[in-house]
Write a protein that holds these residues in place. Structure first.
Motif, PDB file in Angstrom:
ATOM      1  N   GLY A  40     -50.627 -22.705 -11.417  1.00  0.00           N
ATOM      2  CA  GLY A  40     -50.015 -21.405 -11.163  1.00  0.00           C
ATOM      3  C   GLY A  40     -50.283 -20.506 -12.348  1.00  0.00           C
ATOM      4  N   CYS A  41     -50.890 -19.347 -12.079  1.00  0.00           N
ATOM      5  CA  CYS A  41     -51.303 -18.493 -13.194  1.00  0.00           C
ATOM      6  C   CYS A  41     -51.652 -17.108 -12.677  1.00  0.00           C
ATOM      7  CB  CYS A  41     -52.511 -19.108 -13.893  1.00  0.00           C
ATOM      8  SG  CYS A  41     -53.926 -19.394 -12.802  1.00  0.00           S
ATOM      9  N   ALA A  42     -52.096 -16.254 -13.593  1.00  0.00           N
ATOM     10  CA  ALA A  42     -52.665 -14.962 -13.214  1.00  0.00           C
ATOM     11  C   ALA A  42     -54.074 -15.211 -12.678  1.00  0.00           C
ATOM     12  CB  ALA A  42     -52.707 -14.030 -14.424  1.00  0.00           C
ATOM     13  N   ALA A 102     -46.797 -19.604 -11.296  1.00  0.00           N
ATOM     14  CA  ALA A 102     -47.394 -18.414 -10.682  1.00  0.00           C
ATOM     15  C   ALA A 102     -46.418 -17.240 -10.737  1.00  0.00           C
ATOM     16  CB  ALA A 102     -47.805 -18.703  -9.241  1.00  0.00           C
ATOM     17  N   ARG A 103     -45.137 -17.514 -10.531  1.00  0.00           N
ATOM     18  CA  ARG A 103     -44.123 -16.458 -10.574  1.00  0.00           C
ATOM     19  C   ARG A 103     -43.943 -15.918 -11.985  1.00  0.00           C
ATOM     20  NH1 ARG A 103     -41.431 -19.893  -6.906  1.00  0.00           N
ATOM     21  NH2 ARG A 103     -40.241 -20.806  -8.589  1.00  0.00           N
ATOM     22  N   GLY A 104     -44.288 -16.713 -12.963  1.00  0.00           N
ATOM     23  CA  GLY A 104     -44.115 -16.309 -14.355  1.00  0.00           C
ATOM     24  C   GLY A 104     -43.320 -17.371 -15.091  1.00  0.00           C
ATOM     25  N   ARG A 131     -44.434 -12.303 -16.959  1.00  0.00           N
ATOM     26  CA  ARG A 131     -44.638 -12.073 -15.528  1.00  0.00           C
ATOM     27  C   ARG A 131     -46.127 -11.900 -15.243  1.00  0.00           C
ATOM     28  NH1 ARG A 131     -41.524  -9.864 -11.021  1.00  0.00           N
ATOM     29  NH2 ARG A 131     -42.984  -8.771  -9.701  1.00  0.00           N
ATOM     30  N   ASN A 132     -46.608 -12.549 -14.206  1.00  0.00           N
ATOM     31  CA  ASN A 132     -48.007 -12.421 -13.789  1.00  0.00           C
ATOM     32  C   ASN A 132     -48.152 -11.239 -12.834  1.00  0.00           C
ATOM     33  OD1 ASN A 132     -48.930 -14.695 -15.181  1.00  0.00           O
ATOM     34  ND2 ASN A 132     -48.318 -16.051 -13.529  1.00  0.00           N
ATOM     35  N   PRO A 188     -50.329 -12.986  -9.410  1.00  0.00           N
ATOM     36  CA  PRO A 188     -50.064 -14.431  -9.385  1.00  0.00           C
ATOM     37  C   PRO A 188     -50.839 -15.161  -8.287  1.00  0.00           C
ATOM     38  CG  PRO A 188     -48.225 -13.247  -8.424  1.00  0.00           C
ATOM     39  CD  PRO A 188     -49.183 -12.214  -8.940  1.00  0.00           C
ATOM     40  N   CYS A 193     -50.050 -14.969  -4.345  1.00  0.00           N
ATOM     41  CA  CYS A 193     -48.609 -14.863  -4.103  1.00  0.00           C
ATOM     42  C   CYS A 193     -48.211 -13.395  -4.062  1.00  0.00           C
ATOM     43  CB  CYS A 193     -47.829 -15.552  -5.214  1.00  0.00           C
ATOM     44  SG  CYS A 193     -48.241 -17.287  -5.374  1.00  0.00           S
ATOM     45  N   THR A 249     -43.272 -17.270  -3.197  1.00  0.00           N
ATOM     46  CA  THR A 249     -44.229 -18.359  -3.075  1.00  0.00           C
ATOM     47  C   THR A 249     -43.852 -19.215  -1.887  1.00  0.00           C
ATOM     48  OG1 THR A 249     -42.930 -19.684  -4.601  1.00  0.00           O
ATOM     49  CG2 THR A 249     -44.790 -18.463  -5.532  1.00  0.00           C
TER      50      THR A 249
END
Length: 100
Positions: free
Chosen positions: A7-9, A29-31, A36-37, A40, A80, A85
């Motif tokens: 999970g990432c940018a 992914a959410r951060g 914060r991404n 995401p 996302c 998610t």
């Protein structure tokens, strides 16, 4: 072969830290750690167990470290939406990601 998730940018798909747990990847992914991404994604792929450099379970993240040079060219990426998610909050696509 094992399935790993990250999970990432969007621009950071090819990284060292991955997880065996998709729910953990969704959280990243959410951060994470107040970061914060803006774009995401959850990246998923299958890799040979032999490329895993280390595995950690202490923080409940099921983290595995891999050398990104050994990632396959084709990686599944789910975008996302607005921090949501899960199957109802993602748009699934497959993309080809170039090497780092």
């Amino acid at each position: 072969m094992i399935t790993i998730h990250r999970g990432c940018a969007r621009r950071r798909v090819r990284g060292v830290s991955w997880t065996l747990d998709r729910n953990v990847a969704e959280g990243f992914a959410r951060g994470h750690r107040a970061i914060r991404n803006l774009h995401p994604v959850i990246a998923s792929t299958r890799v040979p167990r032999a490329i895993v450099l280390a595995a950690f379970t202490e923080r409940g993240e099921a983290e595995v470290l891999i050398d990104p040079r050994f990632l396959p060219v084709q990686i599944d990426v789910e975008r996302c939406f607005r921090g949501e998610t899960g199957r109802q909050g993602t748009n699934v696509s497959t993309c080809s990601v170039s090497g780092a």
